[in-house]
Design a protein around this motif. Structure first.
Motif, short mmCIF file in Angstrom:
data_model
loop_
_atom_site.label_atom_id
_atom_site.label_comp_id
_atom_site.label_asym_id
_atom_site.label_seq_id
_atom_site.Cartn_x
_atom_site.Cartn_y
_atom_site.Cartn_z
N ASN A 1 57.42 17.62 49.55
CA ASN A 1 57.94 17.67 48.35
C ASN A 1 58.43 16.16 47.68
O ASN A 1 59.39 16.32 46.91
CB ASN A 1 58.86 18.70 47.95
N THR B 1 53.36 15.28 49.74
CA THR B 1 53.38 15.63 48.39
C THR B 1 54.01 17.42 48.50
O THR B 1 54.75 17.99 48.09
CB THR B 1 52.52 15.70 47.54
N ARG C 1 56.84 7.09 43.78
CA ARG C 1 57.13 6.43 42.42
C ARG C 1 57.34 4.62 42.58
O ARG C 1 57.93 4.53 43.65
CB ARG C 1 57.87 7.01 41.63
N LYS D 1 48.95 11.90 52.02
CA LYS D 1 49.31 12.45 50.64
C LYS D 1 49.46 14.19 50.85
O LYS D 1 50.74 14.21 50.06
CB LYS D 1 48.08 12.33 49.81
N PHE E 1 57.06 12.63 45.60
CA PHE E 1 56.03 12.09 44.78
C PHE E 1 56.36 10.86 44.59
O PHE E 1 57.35 10.19 44.07
CB PHE E 1 56.10 12.83 43.57
#
Length: 160
Positions: free
Chosen positions: A108, A104, A112, A100, A110
């Motif tokens: 950068n 993130t 989905r 993680k 995320f």
């Protein structure tokens, strides 16, 4: 009698401070990148350029951001055969475990539902995302993103 006095603030948690979390993160990153060494190409949906339906939230033509190479642990779940009135279909499934913090903060990204992954010359669509692995049983510090993916049909995703 002893001269004991109550401290004004409690001591920091044993083995659970930021320094230890950073150490575990560094070890996880090294294992994923140097030992396991599996890479996937991540295609994230460009939310600003894709034309989503205002009510249903779906888009007929999605636009994707430039691809990014990501190190991950991949578990192949096998093929599933389904039969309908139009014939049978085989679809393979994989589960991808991302680090993680690396995903993130460093890259950068995320993750989905609906994003695409290129792995082993095939494209997979993310169907579900879970973050259920806690570091030292601390609810605020989850370190793994688990993405369950299914192989996409031909011509559903075009990387060019």
């Amino acid at each position: 009698m002893s001269n004991w006095t109550r401290p004004t603030s409690p001591p920091p948690p044993l083995f659970l401070n930021q320094k230890e979390r950073n150490y575990v993160s560094q070890i996880n990153t090294e294992i994923l990148e140097r030992v396991v060494g599996k890479t996937v190409i991540y295609y994230a949906i460009d939310l600003n350029s894709s034309n989503f339906h205002p009510v249903y939230g779906e888009s007929l033509s999605k636009t994707f951001l430039p691809p990014i190479r990501v190190y991950a642990l991949i578990h192949y779940n096998g093929e599933e055969t389904s039969t309908t009135n139009y014939g049978s279909e085989k679809r393979s499934k994989i589960t991808i475990y991302f680090h993680k913090r690396r995903l993130t903060e460093d890259q950068n990204i995320f993750a989905r539902v609906g994003d695409f992954i290129n792995y082993s010359d095939s494209y997979y669509e993310i169907l579900s995302i879970e973050e259920n692995r806690e570091l030292f049983s601390q609810q605020d510090h989850r370190f793994e993103i688990e993405a369950k993916c299914v192989k996409s049909r031909k011509n559903l995703f075009d990387a060019s």
